[in-house]
Design a protein around this motif. Structure first.
Motif, PDB file in Angstrom:
ATOM      1  N   ILE A  39       3.599  -3.722   4.405  1.00 25.10           N
ATOM      2  CA  ILE A  39       3.427  -2.853   3.235  1.00 25.10           C
ATOM      3  C   ILE A  39       4.769  -2.402   2.680  1.00 25.10           C
ATOM      4  O   ILE A  39       4.851  -1.396   1.971  1.00 25.10           O
ATOM      5  CB  ILE A  39       2.532  -1.621   3.573  1.00 25.10           C
ATOM      6  CG1 ILE A  39       3.075  -0.869   4.791  1.00 25.10           C
ATOM      7  CG2 ILE A  39       1.096  -2.052   3.821  1.00 25.10           C
ATOM      8  CD1 ILE A  39       2.387   0.461   5.053  1.00 25.10           C
ATOM      9  N   ASP A 137       8.152   7.427   0.869  1.00 25.54           N
ATOM     10  CA  ASP A 137       7.290   6.247   1.032  1.00 25.54           C
ATOM     11  C   ASP A 137       6.606   6.309   2.396  1.00 25.54           C
ATOM     12  O   ASP A 137       6.690   5.371   3.175  1.00 25.54           O
ATOM     13  CB  ASP A 137       8.154   4.977   0.900  1.00 25.54           C
ATOM     14  CG  ASP A 137       7.312   3.719   0.838  1.00 25.54           C
ATOM     15  OD1 ASP A 137       6.105   3.818   0.590  1.00 25.54           O
ATOM     16  OD2 ASP A 137       7.880   2.625   1.034  1.00 25.54           O
ATOM     17  N   LYS A 140       0.600   9.164   2.589  1.00 24.30           N
ATOM     18  CA  LYS A 140       0.261   9.628   1.228  1.00 24.30           C
ATOM     19  C   LYS A 140      -0.380  11.015   1.228  1.00 24.30           C
ATOM     20  O   LYS A 140      -0.252  11.761   0.257  1.00 24.30           O
ATOM     21  CB  LYS A 140      -0.670   8.648   0.508  1.00 24.30           C
ATOM     22  CG  LYS A 140      -0.225   7.181   0.520  1.00 24.30           C
ATOM     23  CD  LYS A 140       1.232   6.958   0.197  1.00 24.30           C
ATOM     24  CE  LYS A 140       1.702   5.597   0.694  1.00 24.30           C
ATOM     25  NZ  LYS A 140       3.137   5.518   0.938  1.00 24.30           N
ATOM     26  N   ASP A 163       7.065   6.252  -3.907  1.00 25.08           N
ATOM     27  CA  ASP A 163       6.353   4.967  -3.978  1.00 25.08           C
ATOM     28  C   ASP A 163       4.843   5.227  -4.010  1.00 25.08           C
ATOM     29  O   ASP A 163       4.382   6.311  -3.652  1.00 25.08           O
ATOM     30  CB  ASP A 163       6.704   4.099  -2.757  1.00 25.08           C
ATOM     31  CG  ASP A 163       6.193   2.660  -2.895  1.00 25.08           C
ATOM     32  OD1 ASP A 163       6.114   2.165  -4.042  1.00 25.08           O
ATOM     33  OD2 ASP A 163       5.885   2.029  -1.869  1.00 25.08           O
ATOM     34  N   ASN A 164       4.108   4.229  -4.456  1.00 24.74           N
ATOM     35  CA  ASN A 164       2.630   4.219  -4.360  1.00 24.74           C
ATOM     36  C   ASN A 164       1.955   5.330  -5.155  1.00 24.74           C
ATOM     37  O   ASN A 164       0.978   5.922  -4.683  1.00 24.74           O
ATOM     38  CB  ASN A 164       2.191   4.289  -2.886  1.00 24.74           C
ATOM     39  CG  ASN A 164       2.850   3.220  -2.044  1.00 24.74           C
ATOM     40  OD1 ASN A 164       3.640   3.531  -1.153  1.00 24.74           O
ATOM     41  ND2 ASN A 164       2.588   1.963  -2.338  1.00 24.74           N
TER      42      ASN A 164
HETATM   43 MG    MG Z   1       5.003   2.291  -0.105  1.00 26.94          MG
END
Ligand code: MG
Ligand code: DHB
Length: 219
Positions: A39, A137, A140, A163-164
């Motif tokens: 990932i 990163d 979450k 990120d994400n």
């Molecule tokens: Mg990420």
């Protein structure tokens, strides 16, 4: 426009602007052999961060979530000789792989992998010099906490990149109640109104699908 076209475009950008050398390819091989989730950033995403670090002239970078050190290598390679990347990782296996990968990349002098809970580690970093660049990163569900702590570790003009923040478009759907979708959706809205910063979301379509960065400049 089809997904196929977008994937072909990412390959095209990679070919012309974000080729991986032997070291980066080996990092992916080692990470894969150690069973880490694949990932990590795409090469095109990683090159964007690399350039942002250089444009910023950053000398001190903090990364939350090392995984196997792939993004960290792109980040550390953008640092000057006397620069420093501190990268935080809770998974001992990942931390070990990352350390070994940084060693093989010849970056051990510039990179420190700190294993443990990121928030606890960030508390300890309050007494160090502030960071010019923070890359978030990791888990979450803890993004709001990482963001607030990052705000205490930076200075005016610092960049914070998350990120994400698109998650295949899941952040568009308020009916999704999963914490990893909801927390990021709420944080995206919060940062858009945060008077301490100026920011923009940058969507990316790569081999990892639709996702994106949030690029935040501290006022
Ligand atoms: Mg990420
Ligand atoms: C996941 C985490 C990431 O940081 C990422 O870039 C992609 C996927 C995940 O937890 O599934």
């Amino acid at each position: 426009m089809t997904e196929e076209t977008l994937l072909a475009l990412d390959s095209y950008i990679q070919k012309h602007y974000a080729q991986e050398d032997r070291v980066l390819k080996n990092i992916l091989t080692h990470s894969n052999e150690a069973g880490l989730d694949p990932i990590q950033l795409s090469p095109t995403q990683a090159k964007m961060l690399h350039l942002l670090v250089k444009i910023q002239g950053a000398k001190r970078i903090l990364e939350v979530g090392s995984l196997g050190g792939y993004s960290g290598t792109w980040l550390a390679r953008a640092l000057p000789q006397d620069g420093k990347l501190i990268t935080l990782e809770i998974n001992p296996d990942a931390a070990r792989v990352a350390r070994s990968n940084f060693e093989q990349a010849g970056l051990s002098d510039r990179v420190e992998v700190i294993e443990g809970d990121a928030i606890q580690t960030m508390k300890g970093l309050l007494k160090q010099e502030p960071f010019d660049f923070v890359f978030i990163d990791a888990d979450k569900t803890l993004y709001p906490e990482y963001y607030e702590f990052a705000m205490r570790l930076v200075h005016p003009g610092s960049l914070i990149v998350l990120d994400n923040v698109v998650q295949q478009g899941k952040i568009l759907d308020p009916s999704l109640k999963e914490s990893r979708n909801r927390k990021v959706r709420e944080l995206n809205a919060f940062i858009g109104l945060d008077p301490r910063v100026e920011a923009i979301m940058v969507p990316t379509f790569t081999s990892k699908g639709l996702d994106g960065f949030l690029v935040v400049r501290v006022k």
